[in-house]
Design a protein around this motif. Structure first.
Motif, PDB file in Angstrom:
ATOM      1  N   GLU A  69     -12.199  -0.883  -1.308  1.00  0.00           N
ATOM      2  CA  GLU A  69     -11.696  -0.152  -2.869  1.00  0.00           C
ATOM      3  C   GLU A  69     -10.387   1.160  -2.424  1.00  0.00           C
ATOM      4  OE1 GLU A  69     -13.768   1.496  -7.005  1.00  0.00           O
ATOM      5  OE2 GLU A  69     -15.234   1.035  -5.523  1.00  0.00           O
ATOM      6  N   HIS A  97      -2.942   0.979  -2.536  1.00  0.00           N
ATOM      7  CA  HIS A  97      -4.235   0.262  -2.463  1.00  0.00           C
ATOM      8  C   HIS A  97      -3.793  -0.933  -0.787  1.00  0.00           C
ATOM      9  CE1 HIS A  97      -4.460   0.967  -7.065  1.00  0.00           C
ATOM     10  NE2 HIS A  97      -5.574   2.020  -6.685  1.00  0.00           N
ATOM     11  N   TRP A  98      -5.522  -0.564  -0.365  1.00  0.00           N
ATOM     12  CA  TRP A  98      -5.155  -1.661   0.629  1.00  0.00           C
ATOM     13  C   TRP A  98      -5.793  -3.108   0.010  1.00  0.00           C
ATOM     14  CZ3 TRP A  98      -5.103   0.238   5.326  1.00  0.00           C
ATOM     15  CH2 TRP A  98      -5.106   1.708   6.051  1.00  0.00           C
ATOM     16  N   TYR A  99      -4.797  -3.858   0.554  1.00  0.00           N
ATOM     17  CA  TYR A  99      -5.168  -5.197   0.908  1.00  0.00           C
ATOM     18  C   TYR A  99      -5.414  -6.280   1.960  1.00  0.00           C
ATOM     19  CZ  TYR A  99      -2.201  -4.407  -3.680  1.00  0.00           C
ATOM     20  OH  TYR A  99      -1.336  -3.878  -4.370  1.00  0.00           O
ATOM     21  N   ARG A 148      -4.665  -8.125  -6.128  1.00  0.00           N
ATOM     22  CA  ARG A 148      -4.483  -7.515  -7.180  1.00  0.00           C
ATOM     23  C   ARG A 148      -3.509  -7.297  -8.314  1.00  0.00           C
ATOM     24  NH1 ARG A 148      -7.592  -2.504  -5.021  1.00  0.00           N
ATOM     25  NH2 ARG A 148      -7.952  -2.586  -2.932  1.00  0.00           N
ATOM     26  N   SER A 168     -10.928  -6.556  -0.206  1.00  0.00           N
ATOM     27  CA  SER A 168     -10.306  -5.097   0.403  1.00  0.00           C
ATOM     28  C   SER A 168     -11.279  -4.064  -0.329  1.00  0.00           C
ATOM     29  CB  SER A 168      -9.261  -5.313  -0.387  1.00  0.00           C
ATOM     30  OG  SER A 168      -7.938  -6.035  -0.471  1.00  0.00           O
ATOM     31  N   ARG A 191       1.206  -1.292   0.354  1.00  0.00           N
ATOM     32  CA  ARG A 191       0.641   0.255  -0.027  1.00  0.00           C
ATOM     33  C   ARG A 191       0.995   1.128  -0.443  1.00  0.00           C
ATOM     34  NH1 ARG A 191      -1.834  -0.830   4.391  1.00  0.00           N
ATOM     35  NH2 ARG A 191      -0.942   0.995   5.760  1.00  0.00           N
ATOM     36  N   ALA A 197      -8.353   4.307  -2.731  1.00  0.00           N
ATOM     37  CA  ALA A 197      -6.902   3.969  -2.438  1.00  0.00           C
ATOM     38  C   ALA A 197      -6.011   5.752  -1.080  1.00  0.00           C
ATOM     39  CB  ALA A 197      -6.610   4.390  -4.119  1.00  0.00           C
ATOM     40  N   GLN A 224      -4.015  -0.505 -12.315  1.00  0.00           N
ATOM     41  CA  GLN A 224      -4.847  -1.643 -12.214  1.00  0.00           C
ATOM     42  C   GLN A 224      -6.061  -1.705 -12.617  1.00  0.00           C
ATOM     43  OE1 GLN A 224      -6.726  -3.504  -7.868  1.00  0.00           O
ATOM     44  NE2 GLN A 224      -7.104  -1.261  -8.252  1.00  0.00           N
ATOM     45  N   ARG A 242     -10.571  -3.874  -8.173  1.00  0.00           N
ATOM     46  CA  ARG A 242     -11.051  -2.978  -7.834  1.00  0.00           C
ATOM     47  C   ARG A 242     -11.327  -2.913  -6.075  1.00  0.00           C
ATOM     48  NH1 ARG A 242      -8.415   1.855  -9.575  1.00  0.00           N
ATOM     49  NH2 ARG A 242      -8.617   1.604 -12.010  1.00  0.00           N
ATOM     50  N   THR A 245       1.447   0.779  -4.461  1.00  0.00           N
ATOM     51  CA  THR A 245       0.514   0.562  -5.266  1.00  0.00           C
ATOM     52  C   THR A 245      -0.541   2.061  -5.024  1.00  0.00           C
ATOM     53  OG1 THR A 245      -0.744  -1.185  -4.135  1.00  0.00           O
ATOM     54  CG2 THR A 245       0.213  -1.413  -5.473  1.00  0.00           C
TER      55      THR A 245
END
Length: 234
Positions: free
Chosen positions: A214, A174-176, A182, A212, A168, A216, A200, A205, A172
């Protein structure tokens, strides 16, 4: 052409259960092992058929290695090589985010190639391990180095099993969720010295498993400039 990247966060580990961050290099919890079963079934039936995976990279920590071995059997059975890579380890130097000696890991997980791991591993605090310290500059530089290396790989697609904080904050934005993934392509760069960014796939998403968020965040967010140890991500 750069490979497509499939970025996976490890399944739930023992330190995630009750936020026991003093557990050294924790293994997966029982729930985490069940998440791996779910992920493996999903990848066997719903993984994009057009992606020809030629390499699996894994952070050299027990929870990531276990996640890879339990979840990626469909690729391993086809002969896709699996290599440990120190650049994909987690951010902090707390016990839960500090790895085990490489010789012990190689004995414990003989299926994984540990021969290419930076020999400084698992050190994250000495001067010689400066690139693995918990600071904004070190983490962003490590992420860019890891992406640059992948950008020049010959494979059409690469799977990486890593950690939520590094993915994250460094890679990227983004959360996982645990055991979610992803898919990304490399974004075009405006110039040779511009930061490497990923684009991505729309279908992930909310994560390939749909587990996860969406939302960011900005890459580098919440990482201090100085070398301090934060609480690991829940």
């Amino acid at each position: 052409m750069p490979p497509t990247l499939v970025l996976i966060r490890h399944a739930e580990a023992l330190h995630n259960v009750n936020q026991e961050y003093n557990i050294a290099d924790p293994e997966l919890s029982e729930r985490g092992r069940q998440q791996c079963v779910q992920l493996a079934r999903h990848l066997e039936t719903q993984f994009p058929a057009e992606l020809d995976v030629g390499l699996i990279l894994v952070s050299p920590m027990r929870r990531t290695v276990e996640t890879a071995l339990l979840s990626l059997g469909s690729f391993l059975q086809k002969g896709v090589p699996i290599q440990a890579h120190a650049s994909w380890q987690e951010n902090s130097d707390k016990p839960c985010d500090t790895g085990s000696p490489l010789d012990a890991l190689a004995r414990e997980f003989p299926q994984v190639d540990f021969s290419r791991v930076d020999p400084v591993y698992p050190d994250k605090t000495s001067p010689r391990a400066a690139r693995y310290r918990y600071s904004r500059s070190a983490i962003l530089a490590r992420a860019q180095s890891a992406l640059a290396e992948l950008h020049d790989r010959p494979e059409k697609a690469v799977i990486v099993v890593s950690h939520s904080g590094f993915l994250r904050q460094g890679v990227t934005g983004h959360w996982y969720a645990n055991a979610d993934y992803r898919i990304y392509d490399f974004a075009p760069r405006a110039s040779a010295d511009a930061p490497i960014r990923l684009r991505q796939w729309e279908q992930t998403r909310r994560g390939g498993m749909g587990w996860s968020p969406e939302e960011a965040v900005e890459i580098g967010e919440d990482i201090p400039e100085e070398d301090v140890s934060p609480p690991p991500a829940p």
